[in-house]
Each structure stands twice: as C-alpha cells, then as structure tokens.
Design an enzyme around this catalytic site. Sequence first.
Site, PDB file in Angstrom:
ATOM      1  N   LYS A 195      -8.312  -1.715   7.013  1.00 22.78           N
ATOM      2  CA  LYS A 195      -7.389  -0.627   7.330  1.00 22.78           C
ATOM      3  C   LYS A 195      -8.002   0.700   6.937  1.00 22.78           C
ATOM      4  O   LYS A 195      -8.847   0.695   6.029  1.00 22.78           O
ATOM      5  CB  LYS A 195      -6.036  -0.808   6.641  1.00 22.78           C
ATOM      6  CG  LYS A 195      -6.033  -1.161   5.159  1.00 22.78           C
ATOM      7  CD  LYS A 195      -6.774  -0.354   4.133  1.00 22.78           C
ATOM      8  CE  LYS A 195      -6.387   1.071   3.936  1.00 22.78           C
ATOM      9  NZ  LYS A 195      -7.232   1.728   2.875  1.00 22.78           N
ATOM     10  N   TYR A 214      -0.187   2.406   3.175  1.00 28.89           N
ATOM     11  CA  TYR A 214       0.535   1.308   2.509  1.00 28.89           C
ATOM     12  C   TYR A 214       2.031   1.606   2.443  1.00 28.89           C
ATOM     13  O   TYR A 214       2.863   0.702   2.584  1.00 28.89           O
ATOM     14  CB  TYR A 214      -0.012   1.078   1.093  1.00 28.89           C
ATOM     15  CG  TYR A 214      -1.361   0.423   1.061  1.00 28.89           C
ATOM     16  CD1 TYR A 214      -1.489  -0.960   1.000  1.00 28.89           C
ATOM     17  CD2 TYR A 214      -2.520   1.180   1.105  1.00 28.89           C
ATOM     18  CE1 TYR A 214      -2.738  -1.565   0.980  1.00 28.89           C
ATOM     19  CE2 TYR A 214      -3.769   0.590   1.077  1.00 28.89           C
ATOM     20  CZ  TYR A 214      -3.867  -0.781   1.019  1.00 28.89           C
ATOM     21  OH  TYR A 214      -5.111  -1.377   1.004  1.00 28.89           O
TER      22      TYR A 214
END
Length: 372
Positions: free
Chosen positions: A139, A223
Amino acid sequence: MITSGISRRKFIRRTALTAVGFPFVSSLTSAALAAGDGPRKLGFALVGLGGLSNGQLAPALQKTQYCQLVGIVTGTPSKIPIWKSRYNIPDKNVYNYDTMTQMADNPDIDVVYVVTPNGLHAEHTIKAAKAGKHVFCEKPMEVSVEKCEQMIAEVKKAGRKLSVGYRCQYDPNHLECRRLAAEKVFGELKTIEAGFSRTISANEWRVKKALAGGGPLMDVGIYALQACCLVSGREPLEVTAKFGPVSDPVKFAEVEASVDWEMTFPGGLTTKCHTSYEQGDAKGFKVTAEKGTFGLDPAFNYNSSRGTRSDGEAINLPPLNQFAAEMDDFAQCIINNQPSKVSGEEGLRDVKIMMAIYESARTGKPIKLATA
Ligand code: NAD
C-alpha cells in the site's frame, strides 16, 4: 525410479494435480508443488529489500503455511550475499529491476511481492505481470488513479491475480470491530474518528512527491481511511479536507505535513480523520453508535492491536502475524482460484478517495466521489 530434480518435480506435479483434480495447472509452478506431503507452497520473490522486506516480510514468510521466500529483486548488489545466505536463495533467483522480466523463465517464482517506493509499484507490478507472475503489492497501490488502472489491466491481461497489502484486514480485532458494526451490537453507526501519524526524517523518499505520491495521507493516513471503510462496510460519498500548518517548509516542500479530512457515508455515517508527519500521536479509531462506542487504540501497529467497548468489555483477541496471514490468504486464493481478499479495485478505490481528499484540501470545496 525418479532421480533428477526435474523429473522428480514433474512427478510430484503430475501426481499432485491428479490427486486433487487441480484445475489451474498453468498458474502453479514447481515451488508450489515441491513441498512433498506438506501444504502446497507458492514461491514468493520480494522486490525491494528495504525496511519492510527486511524487518517484516522475509521473517513473516518463514511463518507462512502456503508460501516460501525463493527469490529477490534488488538494485543494491551489496544486499545480495546477505539475503542469499540468510534465506538460502540460489543465484538463479536473484534479479535486479531491469532483469526481473526474465522471471518468465523461472518456475520457482509464483508470486512477486512489490515493496518499493509507492511511485514504482506500477513499473514493478507490470514487469512481474508480463513475466506471468501473480502480484502482491504494498500500500498505497500507486500514486495515481491511472497507474492503478494500468496495473489492474496488465495483471488481468496476464491472467494472474493481484492484491494489495492491507494487513489490518487480517487483524482479529479489526474484524471484531467490523462484526460489532455489521451486527449492530451498539445500534446504527453515527461517527468514526480515526487517525494515524508518524514522524519522518527529511532524507526519506517519503517526502519526494514523485516516489511517495503525497505525504502522510498516502503512507499512514490510508490506514485511517481503510478502517472507516472496513468497519462500516461502506464507501464514502463525499470528502472535505484541509491541510495542516507546516513547521518545516524545507522538509515538506513537495508533500503535505498533515491533513484533516471528513467523509460522509451512506446511512448518515460521518467520519473525521487525521494524519501527520509532524506528530506521531494518532494511532487508532473510535466508533460512536446509537447505544455506545467501540474502537481500537493502538489499531495499526504491526501484528498487534487492542481496544475497548463502552459496555466495559475489552477488544483484545490474540495477535497474529498480519503479514504471514495476508500472504497465506493470497496463496490460498491462487491455489483455489478464488478472488483475492483485497482486490486491485479496492486499492484503486482508495487512491481515488485520497486524490479527492487532496483536491478538496487544495480547492477548499467538498468533492463527491465516483465510488458512491
Ligand atoms: P524503504 O525505503 O525501507 O525500502 C524501499 C526499498 O526500495 C529499498 O530497498 C530501496 O533500495 C528500494 N528502491 C528501489 N528504487 C528506489 C528509489 N528510486 N528510491 C528509493 N528506494 C528505492 O521503504 P519501506 O518502508 O520498505 O516501504 C516500501 C513500501 O512498503 C512502500 O510502498 C510503503 O508504503 C510500504 N510499507 C508498508 C507497510 C505496511 O505495514 N504494510 C509498512 C512499511 C512500508
């Protein structure tokens, strides 16, 4: 009698395929089948041997059931002997960023795990796909919507699978929060506050726009964004955002130092999120529902999280190695020919949301999302 390595591999492959009626012969190579009586193991090659590969992924691969570390791709020759001896990697499975396309001829490698700076993920994913490999990508998926779309298209064209490293989706306490929300244990969700911040040095690629794509939002704010989507099971309809003040304009000449953003979701849920490279204090999320609250703090640490509920119960399920879990899950998806748990499309969705957050922070206007 089977004597040579090649004929032994062929034998194992043939018998394994016959025994289980395995339908996807072409996507499984010898490393996956050479595990004898144990579980079938796919061969992984790590691309980029920096902090995450060294500190987390290579050790986690040793703890997986369905994966094994068989190859490396690095631009730093001095790392090669260390990795070769530590993980027993043969010369034939060592590549650099230019030669990695030659993996096409290497049946040991099934999956390429891309762990380079964000702005290189498309280049390395596409090279791996062209070599016929499945791709697990860290990511954020990339630094632009277009590059994410190219990655999805190329992996699809190669007939391989793609996933994105959202390790918290495997964390038992995140999944418990998802359950509390989905089963409406505290009623309908009203708000979520989420944040993840860290401090950073000025000489990291993370403050270079071309390599990072942006600042803390792309790195750790993602996140908080993921937690809002995962826990609610929804996708945002609209975002509004504001950049925070910059105390070090030299360090933050190319990327933001911090950003606050709000999202509205279907069902009247609103979220307030924060991320920063200047203070490292935010690290969790709190969900407020009609009849109570729940959340995790810390939420995003490697391999551990814990939280509380307003009824006094703890959210503290035993930790698991999130990296081993995500790789094992991807390997099983390949072995069983199922869609990956985290799709390339989900990685693309989040890059679209983050681009909308930047647009809102730049223009001062709310941005509606096409994902809605
Ligand atoms: P890092 O700087 O420690 O390592 C990056 C690696 O890429 C190094 O080995 C470096 O040599 C190599 N590299 C190749 N080309 C480069 C270039 N042009 N400039 C700089 N480095 C280059 O970074 P990292 O912390 O390992 O992060 C790598 C990726 O993993 C990033 O996408 C990051 O977002 C992601 N990450 C994910 C997690 C997680 O918890 N899932 C944690 C950390 C990092």
